[in-house]
Structure formats: C-alpha cells, structure tokens
Design a protein around this motif. Structure first.
Motif, PDB file in Angstrom:
ATOM      1  N   UNK A   1       0.839  -1.198   0.000  1.00  0.00           N
ATOM      2  CA  UNK A   1       0.000   0.000   0.000  1.00  0.00           C
ATOM      3  C   UNK A   1       0.872   1.244   0.000  1.00  0.00           C
ATOM      4  N   UNK A   2       0.455   2.262  -0.764  1.00  0.00           N
ATOM      5  CA  UNK A   2       1.277   3.451  -0.930  1.00  0.00           C
ATOM      6  C   UNK A   2       1.271   4.314   0.315  1.00  0.00           C
ATOM      7  N   UNK A   3       0.264   4.226   1.133  1.00  0.00           N
ATOM      8  CA  UNK A   3       0.208   5.000   2.370  1.00  0.00           C
ATOM      9  C   UNK A   3       1.031   4.314   3.458  1.00  0.00           C
TER      10      UNK A   3
ATOM     11  N   UNK B   1      -5.119 -13.961   9.600  1.00  0.00           N
ATOM     12  CA  UNK B   1      -4.712 -13.171   8.439  1.00  0.00           C
ATOM     13  C   UNK B   1      -4.899 -11.673   8.644  1.00  0.00           C
ATOM     14  N   UNK B   2      -5.393 -11.260   9.808  1.00  0.00           N
ATOM     15  CA  UNK B   2      -5.717  -9.846  10.009  1.00  0.00           C
ATOM     16  C   UNK B   2      -4.488  -8.983  10.245  1.00  0.00           C
ATOM     17  N   UNK B   3      -3.332  -9.579  10.518  1.00  0.00           N
ATOM     18  CA  UNK B   3      -2.108  -8.813  10.740  1.00  0.00           C
ATOM     19  C   UNK B   3      -1.242  -8.726   9.483  1.00  0.00           C
ATOM     20  N   UNK B   4      -1.712  -9.242   8.368  1.00  0.00           N
ATOM     21  CA  UNK B   4      -0.950  -9.148   7.131  1.00  0.00           C
ATOM     22  C   UNK B   4      -0.899  -7.705   6.647  1.00  0.00           C
ATOM     23  N   UNK B   5       0.174  -7.361   5.964  1.00  0.00           N
ATOM     24  CA  UNK B   5       0.312  -6.009   5.438  1.00  0.00           C
ATOM     25  C   UNK B   5      -0.552  -5.846   4.186  1.00  0.00           C
ATOM     26  N   UNK B   6      -1.108  -4.645   4.025  1.00  0.00           N
ATOM     27  CA  UNK B   6      -2.016  -4.386   2.913  1.00  0.00           C
ATOM     28  C   UNK B   6      -1.216  -4.247   1.625  1.00  0.00           C
ATOM     29  N   UNK B   7      -1.670  -4.931   0.575  1.00  0.00           N
ATOM     30  CA  UNK B   7      -1.076  -4.813  -0.755  1.00  0.00           C
ATOM     31  C   UNK B   7      -1.902  -3.859  -1.603  1.00  0.00           C
ATOM     32  N   UNK B   8      -1.229  -3.192  -2.519  1.00  0.00           N
ATOM     33  CA  UNK B   8      -1.891  -2.196  -3.368  1.00  0.00           C
ATOM     34  C   UNK B   8      -2.234  -2.837  -4.707  1.00  0.00           C
ATOM     35  N   UNK B   9      -3.533  -2.916  -4.993  1.00  0.00           N
ATOM     36  CA  UNK B   9      -3.968  -3.526  -6.244  1.00  0.00           C
ATOM     37  C   UNK B   9      -4.135  -2.555  -7.383  1.00  0.00           C
TER      38      UNK B   9
ATOM     39  N   UNK C   1     -16.819  -5.195  -0.478  1.00  0.00           N
ATOM     40  CA  UNK C   1     -16.701  -4.156  -1.495  1.00  0.00           C
ATOM     41  C   UNK C   1     -15.479  -3.258  -1.266  1.00  0.00           C
ATOM     42  N   UNK C   2     -14.400  -3.876  -0.851  1.00  0.00           N
ATOM     43  CA  UNK C   2     -13.111  -3.182  -0.736  1.00  0.00           C
ATOM     44  C   UNK C   2     -12.056  -4.188  -1.170  1.00  0.00           C
ATOM     45  N   UNK C   3     -11.557  -4.061  -2.404  1.00  0.00           N
ATOM     46  CA  UNK C   3     -10.719  -5.118  -2.979  1.00  0.00           C
ATOM     47  C   UNK C   3      -9.359  -5.218  -2.302  1.00  0.00           C
ATOM     48  N   UNK C   4      -8.816  -4.105  -1.794  1.00  0.00           N
ATOM     49  CA  UNK C   4      -7.498  -4.163  -1.171  1.00  0.00           C
ATOM     50  C   UNK C   4      -7.492  -4.970   0.119  1.00  0.00           C
ATOM     51  N   UNK C   5      -8.629  -5.037   0.790  1.00  0.00           N
ATOM     52  CA  UNK C   5      -8.692  -5.785   2.040  1.00  0.00           C
ATOM     53  C   UNK C   5      -8.497  -7.278   1.822  1.00  0.00           C
ATOM     54  N   UNK C   6      -8.975  -7.787   0.714  1.00  0.00           N
ATOM     55  CA  UNK C   6      -8.952  -9.226   0.481  1.00  0.00           C
ATOM     56  C   UNK C   6      -7.745  -9.677  -0.326  1.00  0.00           C
ATOM     57  N   UNK C   7      -6.938  -8.761  -0.845  1.00  0.00           N
ATOM     58  CA  UNK C   7      -5.873  -9.139  -1.763  1.00  0.00           C
ATOM     59  C   UNK C   7      -4.821 -10.014  -1.101  1.00  0.00           C
ATOM     60  N   UNK C   8      -4.221  -9.540  -0.012  1.00  0.00           N
ATOM     61  CA  UNK C   8      -3.162 -10.312   0.652  1.00  0.00           C
ATOM     62  C   UNK C   8      -3.693 -11.589   1.320  1.00  0.00           C
ATOM     63  N   UNK C   9      -4.854 -11.545   1.998  1.00  0.00           N
ATOM     64  CA  UNK C   9      -5.374 -12.800   2.563  1.00  0.00           C
ATOM     65  C   UNK C   9      -5.635 -13.885   1.524  1.00  0.00           C
ATOM     66  N   UNK C  10      -6.111 -13.511   0.331  1.00  0.00           N
ATOM     67  CA  UNK C  10      -6.369 -14.520  -0.692  1.00  0.00           C
ATOM     68  C   UNK C  10      -5.049 -15.076  -1.228  1.00  0.00           C
ATOM     69  N   UNK C  11      -4.035 -14.238  -1.356  1.00  0.00           N
ATOM     70  CA  UNK C  11      -2.720 -14.753  -1.763  1.00  0.00           C
ATOM     71  C   UNK C  11      -2.182 -15.753  -0.753  1.00  0.00           C
ATOM     72  N   UNK C  12      -2.436 -15.497   0.529  1.00  0.00           N
ATOM     73  CA  UNK C  12      -1.990 -16.449   1.560  1.00  0.00           C
ATOM     74  C   UNK C  12      -2.808 -17.730   1.523  1.00  0.00           C
ATOM     75  N   UNK C  13      -4.097 -17.619   1.284  1.00  0.00           N
ATOM     76  CA  UNK C  13      -4.942 -18.815   1.226  1.00  0.00           C
ATOM     77  C   UNK C  13      -4.557 -19.720   0.068  1.00  0.00           C
ATOM     78  N   UNK C  14      -4.249 -19.118  -1.071  1.00  0.00           N
ATOM     79  CA  UNK C  14      -3.905 -19.904  -2.258  1.00  0.00           C
ATOM     80  C   UNK C  14      -2.476 -20.419  -2.226  1.00  0.00           C
TER      81      UNK C  14
END
Length: 342
Positions: A180-182, A217-225, A251-264
């Motif tokens: 994430x850029x912020x 998965x709630x402590x994972x760092x946010x990725x920027x999509x 309805x917030x795609x950035x929230x699910x990006x890193x958790x789904x990468x970890x799940x897969x």
C-alpha cells in the motif's frame, strides 16, 4: 417415477465426492464463486467481451474511468507501435462527452487507447462493482492474452509494457505488485480506516474481519492492487475468482488481496514479486477537482439518517412588545443589557 426417487445419506456423499472430483479434473475456478459471472457474460452482450474476442493481444494494459473521476492522458506512439500490445480504456456512456473533450484538448484521435464505451451505469455503487470485474478477472475478457497490466486511471505509466514486464516478471513470477502506498498498514488497520470514512458496510466488514482473525490473516500487510502485473495462468485465474468472491463480501478489494494470496499459497513464494519503488513505474495524479465519491454509495450501505437538531429547553419569558409571543432567554438578556426592556 421421479416422485418415488429417494436419495439416501450415503448416495448424497457419493454425489458430493463426484462433484469435487469433477471440479478438480476440470477448471477449478469455473466451479468456484465466479461461475455465475460466466453465465451472465454468456447471456448478455457485453461490449468489453466482444472487443476482447476481436482483439488478439499478447499484453493487455487495462484501466477504468467511470463517471469522469480521473483525467484522460495520452499513450506514447512508441508504445502503441509495439505489436500484440493493447491499451484498453474502459468507460461508460455517461463519460463519453468528457472523453471527447479531453481528446480535443490533447489534439489526438484516441491518444493511443482503445476506448471501450459501455452502457450507462446508473449509480455509483454499480460503477464500483462493475469496475472491479475487469480489474480482478481480466481473463474473462481476454482469454488468449499472456500478460495483464492493471493501472488505476490516476496513475500514468512512465515505461512501456515490455519494459515493465522485463523488470518485474521473472521466470517463476505470476503476480507483481507493491505494498500500500500509504504508511500502513495491517488488514485490521485498513478495516478501521474504511469504517471511519464510511467506505464499507459495517456489518459486512466486521464479518469479514472476524473470518480473517479466525485464520490469523488480520495482521498481514495491505497490498496495493492499483498497479498489478499478472500472467494469465490457471493459478492466477483461480486466485482472481477467490479474490472477487471475498470482494463481494465487503466491497473493498485491497482488504482481500493479501489474505487470498496467503490462502492460495502464493504469498511469500517466488510466484509473487513485491515492487519496492512503484513510483519508478508510474506517476500518480490527483483526481479531477470536484470529483468525489459519496461515503454511502456501496451496495447494502444505507444512507445515514439526518439526526434532528437538539435544542436544550430554556425558560421562556413574554415579550412585552408583542403580547402572546415568547423570546429565548438569551435574547431577553441581550435586550436587558441594551436597556430596552423593563
């Protein structure tokens, strides 16, 4: 005959096992939560899907601008001269007038883009959901492409797609994207941020956060999509479908990006390349002045009710100038100071 048909408990288990075997034998992602999308695209005449069937592209650069939210910028002629590379600018019919004015201002016909005008999307909430479909599932529209580069409309590329791919994608890399850029942020902190700014539905956000907490998965760092390079493989297609399924929960795609990468199982492997300096590849531009999203435009998010103004009760005194009328005590005090009453 069918009225007398009976399915026993064991036969139900056999049917379930057979279904799972079929899903693993054929495309796994087609048996997941994206199958309804495929059926919808097959039924309706989608403009972007028809464009993807005509265009045979090796590399596809995608961006979306619904509702004239961002500026329109030109693409270098050197980039468009490269064969098998498509620059697709997706917008709606309502934004067509704005795009035509921008083309006239820039003095170019299409400015290097293949502009795709979709039908008018009535509400902002529908635009949010619709824009995420080509962002998360580009393979539905360009099945024969090998690389996808997604870039938000407010990010202007500095290099050609071939240069970006050569610098970010190695032999085993499937997805390349930055953090994430912020200055943030874990998934939980991102949830608090979007809840404070009324960007998601509260109940849905809490349910999804509880699901991620249960899986750690709630402590994972946010990725920027907003800037992502991706190969078109079976793994990335499956990842995209799972990502879109979780996106519909909040309805917030950035929230699910890193958790789904970890799940897969793609996170922390050579399949995912983290871009350290994303601003080397694009220039971030502000949104158009006056363009803003309402805080409650997401689906299932109700507009907040206007709270009635609370006025504290105060003693009333009759105004001697107007019998039968009462004045607020502060007004009477002011009149007393001016020695106009009593």
């Amino acid at each position: 005959m069918w009225k007398d048909f009976y399915v026993s408990k064991h036969s139900k288990n056999y049917i379930l096992v057979l279904f799972l075997l079929l899903c693993t034998h054929f495309d796994t992602w087609s048996c997941s939560g994206c199958s309804h999308l495929i059926r919808e695209f097959e039924k309706e005449e989608d403009v972007l899907k028809a464009f993807g069937e005509k265009k045979k592209c090796h590399t596809v650069v995608l961006t979306v601008n619904y509702g004239a939210y961002d500026y329109f910028y030109p693409i270098s002629p050197e980039w468009t001269a490269q064969k098998d590379t498509c620059f697709v600018y997706i917008t709606d019919a309502k934004t067509r007038g704005f795009i035509e004015k921008e083309k006239a201002r820039l003095g170019c016909r299409n400015c290097g883009w293949d502009v795709v005008y979709e039908k008018e999307i009535p509400s902002n909430s529908d635009r949010i959901v619709r824009s995420r479909i080509p962002k998360i599932l580009p393979h539905l529209f360009f099945p024969e492409a090998e690389y996808f580069i997604w870039v938000d409309a407010n990010k202007h590329l500095k290099f050609s797609p071939q240069d970006i791919i050569s610098r970010t994608m190695k032999n085993s890399t499937l997805i390349a994207l930055p953090y994430a850029l912020m200055k943030k942020k874990s998934i939980q902190e991102e949830f608090m941020y979007v809840k404070r700014n009324r960007m998601v539905d509260f109940q849905r956000a809490n349910n999804l956060l509880g699901e991620y907490k249960g899986q750690g998965l709630h402590q994972l760092r946010v990725l920027h999509g907003g800037f992502r390079i991706q190969r078109n493989t079976h793994e990335t297609q499956s990842f995209g479908c799972k990502w879109y399924t979780d996106f519909l929960k909040c309805y917030r795609d950035q929230l699910s990006l890193h958790p789904i990468l970890s799940r897969t199982g793609l996170a922390n492997t050579s399949a995912v390349h983290i871009i350290d300096n994303p601003f080397d590849f694009f220039k971030k531009v502000d949104h158009l002045p006056g363009a803003h999203r309402k805080a409650w435009t997401h689906p299932y998010q109700r507009e907040p009710k206007k709270q009635p103004r609370i006025i504290r009760s105060a003693p009333k005194r009759m105004d001697v100038r107007f019998p039968g009328r009462y004045r607020h005590h502060s007004f009477i005090k002011k009149q007393k100071r001016e020695k106009k009453l009593f």
